[in-house]
Write a protein that holds these residues in place. Structure first.
Motif, mmCIF file in Angstrom:
data_model
loop_
_atom_site.group_PDB
_atom_site.id
_atom_site.type_symbol
_atom_site.label_atom_id
_atom_site.label_comp_id
_atom_site.label_asym_id
_atom_site.label_seq_id
_atom_site.Cartn_x
_atom_site.Cartn_y
_atom_site.Cartn_z
ATOM 1 N N PHE A 176 0.842 -1.204 0.000
ATOM 2 C CA PHE A 176 0.000 0.000 0.000
ATOM 3 C C PHE A 176 0.876 1.253 0.000
ATOM 4 O O PHE A 176 0.713 2.157 -0.829
ATOM 5 C CB PHE A 176 -0.897 -0.044 1.244
ATOM 6 N N ARG A 179 2.864 1.769 -3.378
ATOM 7 C CA ARG A 179 2.066 2.245 -4.517
ATOM 8 C C ARG A 179 1.672 3.715 -4.337
ATOM 9 O O ARG A 179 1.686 4.500 -5.283
ATOM 10 C CB ARG A 179 0.829 1.363 -4.676
ATOM 11 N N LEU A 180 1.340 4.070 -3.112
ATOM 12 C CA LEU A 180 0.925 5.451 -2.862
ATOM 13 C C LEU A 180 2.101 6.416 -3.062
ATOM 14 O O LEU A 180 1.958 7.476 -3.697
ATOM 15 C CB LEU A 180 0.377 5.561 -1.439
ATOM 16 N N GLU A 202 -9.186 -0.708 -0.321
ATOM 17 C CA GLU A 202 -7.886 -0.032 -0.440
ATOM 18 C C GLU A 202 -7.933 1.204 -1.334
ATOM 19 O O GLU A 202 -7.182 2.149 -1.123
ATOM 20 C CB GLU A 202 -6.790 -0.998 -0.898
ATOM 21 N N HIS A 203 -8.844 1.249 -2.314
ATOM 22 C CA HIS A 203 -8.922 2.445 -3.162
ATOM 23 C C HIS A 203 -9.422 3.642 -2.367
ATOM 24 O O HIS A 203 -8.867 4.738 -2.419
ATOM 25 C CB HIS A 203 -9.827 2.193 -4.371
ATOM 26 N N ALA A 224 -6.770 4.630 0.144
ATOM 27 C CA ALA A 224 -5.650 5.331 -0.499
ATOM 28 C C ALA A 224 -6.062 6.746 -0.888
ATOM 29 O O ALA A 224 -5.267 7.688 -0.754
ATOM 30 C CB ALA A 224 -5.194 4.547 -1.731
ATOM 31 N N LEU A 263 -4.812 6.544 -8.642
ATOM 32 C CA LEU A 263 -5.339 5.822 -7.474
ATOM 33 C C LEU A 263 -6.379 4.807 -7.927
ATOM 34 O O LEU A 263 -6.444 3.688 -7.409
ATOM 35 C CB LEU A 263 -5.967 6.809 -6.485
ATOM 36 N N GLU A 292 -4.372 1.889 -9.550
ATOM 37 C CA GLU A 292 -3.405 1.163 -8.722
ATOM 38 C C GLU A 292 -4.047 0.478 -7.515
ATOM 39 O O GLU A 292 -3.494 -0.467 -6.983
ATOM 40 C CB GLU A 292 -2.327 2.130 -8.208
ATOM 41 N N PHE A 293 -5.182 0.977 -7.068
ATOM 42 C CA PHE A 293 -5.801 0.436 -5.861
ATOM 43 C C PHE A 293 -7.166 -0.134 -6.203
ATOM 44 O O PHE A 293 -7.951 0.503 -6.910
ATOM 45 C CB PHE A 293 -5.931 1.519 -4.787
ATOM 46 N N SER A 294 -7.409 -1.317 -5.677
ATOM 47 C CA SER A 294 -8.667 -2.006 -5.979
ATOM 48 C C SER A 294 -9.742 -1.575 -4.989
ATOM 49 O O SER A 294 -9.477 -1.425 -3.797
ATOM 50 C CB SER A 294 -8.433 -3.510 -5.877
ATOM 51 N N ALA A 331 -8.403 -2.855 2.591
ATOM 52 C CA ALA A 331 -7.136 -2.158 2.829
ATOM 53 C C ALA A 331 -6.298 -2.966 3.800
ATOM 54 O O ALA A 331 -6.821 -3.535 4.757
ATOM 55 C CB ALA A 331 -7.413 -0.777 3.393
ATOM 56 N N ALA A 334 -2.130 -6.653 -2.585
ATOM 57 C CA ALA A 334 -3.041 -6.493 -3.712
ATOM 58 C C ALA A 334 -3.421 -7.842 -4.302
ATOM 59 O O ALA A 334 -2.578 -8.694 -4.507
ATOM 60 C CB ALA A 334 -2.387 -5.642 -4.788
#
Lengths: 127, 369
Positions: free
Chosen positions: A17, A20-21, A60-61, A64, B179, B182-184, B189, B193
């Motif tokens: 996490f 990527r951020l 997570e989206h 983030a 974002l 890259e983030f699902s 969280a 991934a």
């Protein structure tokens, strides 16, 4: 047989996490990223990710997006900005809707500060 | 002196606020104000963002159109200049031709002078024609450049219509897109991934029954294998005859113990002995004067000289050897049956060369969940 403990699994997820951020921030904000020490920033990222969970941003989206907005706006943006606080604390809104609102808000803030007027644009568009 | 470190979070907003005008700050307060409820505020933000994007695109189109109009004006001016130059050149040529005709028609004494004037005028006309051609070429190049500028401006207008983001918010807009890619939004969280949003993968990820899969080590690159030559045929192996039984071996009796051998003293060296000549036989001697009779002595052969013998060192004592136990008798070995003949092996054809194989990376182990 090799086994990964739940702690190691959690650490893997957190590292992925963060990485990527940070990559997104470096790619889109190279000037600010150059001045930053990200090894010292990940602790703040983790605190913000925990706050995102409390606001129901569990995927997570959404999480983030929350952490990225915090990086743009500052540590206490969730309580300092009334409109944002109103949206984040609403229990009926879905995580994706909250994340979209955070993204829109950040874009409008920077548009306004760069000389464009979000409200004037809206009025012109409506006309 | 140490420089103050920038804040961990909020740096971009701080930088933007530092150069903002008071009017912008007022607008920000309006933006940050809550609405009647969260959903309407979110909808308001959405419509403002869309309007801002649309206005930005329209502004970009207007800019591009202005650039295109300017480029078109430049092209028209260049074309006009080219036309003027050509007209001037044509006028000069006509004048020269007229002068030449007049000179030829004049048969008076001034004909030669007129001819010279006519030639001079023709040369001037040619020069004017050259200038006109150059001006026309230049005008055409300017026109082409202006046309290119027009095409570029139209292309910019088209791309500006596609991109709603302005320079100020471009970074945030692009980051928002990143974002999303890259983030699902299907992965909780904190989990690594999962490259699939089907939901089953995640359920599997939290199923404790799935054991970890060990990783496989990297495989080194395999070198190319050369051609393998053909293998000749192997002849048939004859049958092996049966082996007769081996008789039993009798037991061996016990060997008695050997006593210890005492040490042998050193032997001194012996000097060389000269050769001794042969001695003839001596007859028997009768007794006389109280001496006993001596028997006859046979002849003694000559003795060769004896070489000196070196001293012999002392020999240490040898310990006693224990008795050896009796060995039991060995049983008879049974007869071995005959083995059948092996058939001939056919020849193996040559194998073609194998290309080199690249190294395979290590595959990490998959954890148990």
């Amino acid at each position: 047989m090799n086994q990964i403990s739940s702690e190691q699994w959690k650490q893997l997820g957190q590292d992925s996490f963060d990485a990527r951020l940070i990559a997104i921030i470096r790619r889109n904000h190279p000037e600010q990223a150059r001045k930053m020490d990200f090894s010292a920033t990940v602790g703040a990222f983790h605190r913000q990710a925990a706050k995102a969970q409390r606001y129901g941003l569990t995927d997570e989206h959404s999480a983030a997006t929350y952490v990225y907005t915090a990086w743009l706006m500052g540590e206490e943006f969730d309580t300092r900005i009334p409109a944002i606080a109103q949206i984040l604390n609403d229990r009926r809104m879905k995580a994706a809707e909250k994340a979209r609102a955070l993204g829109n808000f950040a874009r409008l803030v920077f548009r306004t500060l760069s000389g464009g007027s979000a409200t004037n644009d809206a009025a012109r568009s409506a006309a | 002196m140490s420089m103050p470190s920038p804040p961990a979070l909020g740096g971009p907003l701080g930088d933007a606020l530092a150069g903002a005008e008071p009017a912008a700050t007022q607008q920000l307060q309006q933006l940050a104000a809550p609405a009647a409820d969260a959903a309407s505020k979110a909808a308001d933000l959405q419509s403002q963002a869309e309007a801002a994007a649309g206005a930005q695109a329209q502004q970009a189109i207007a800019d591009a159109q202005a650039q295109a109009a300017q480029a078109q004006q430049q092209a028209q001016a260049a074309q006009q200049a080219a036309a003027d130059a050509q007209a001037q050149a044509q006028a000069a040529v006509a004048k020269a031709q007229q002068a030449a005709a007049q000179a030829q028609a004049d048969a008076t004494g001034a004909a030669q002078q007129a001819q010279a004037q006519a030639e001079k005028a023709a040369a001037q006309a040619q020069a004017a024609q050259g200038q006109a051609d150059a001006a026309a070429q230049q005008a055409q190049a300017q026109a082409a450049q202006a046309q290119q500028g027009l095409a570029d401006a139209q292309s910019q207008a088209a791309s500006a219509a596609d991109s709603a983001a302005g320079a100020a918010e471009a970074a945030a807009a692009n980051a928002t897109k990143d974002l999303g890619s890259e983030f699902s939004n299907a992965t909780p969280a904190g989990l690594p991934a999962v490259p699939c949003a089907c939901g089953d993968c995640i359920r599997k990820a939290v199923d404790p029954a799935v054991p970890a899969i060990p990783g496989t080590p990297a495989l080194p690159a395999m070198p190319a294998m050369p051609d393998m030559p053909a293998m000749p045929a192997m002849p048939a192996m004859p049958a092996m005859p049966a082996m007769p039984a081996m008789p039993a071996m009798p037991a061996l009796p016990q060997m008695p113990a050997m006593p210890a051998m005492p040490a042998m003293p050193a032997m001194p060296a012996m000097p060389e002995m000269p050769a001794q000549p042969a001695m003839p036989a001596m007859p028997a001697m009768p007794a006389a004067n109280g001496l006993p009779a001596l028997p006859a002595m046979p002849a003694l052969p000559a003795l060769p000289d004896m070489p000196a013998l070196p001293a012999m060192p002392a020999q240490p004592a040898l310990p006693a050897l224990p008795a050896m136990p009796a060995l039991p008798e060995m049983p008879a070995l049974p007869a071995m049956p005959a083995t059948p003949a092996l058939p001939a092996m056919p020849a193996m054809p040559a194998m073609p060369a194998m290309p080199a194989m690249p190294a395979m990376p290590a595959v990490p182990s998959l954890p148990s969940f």
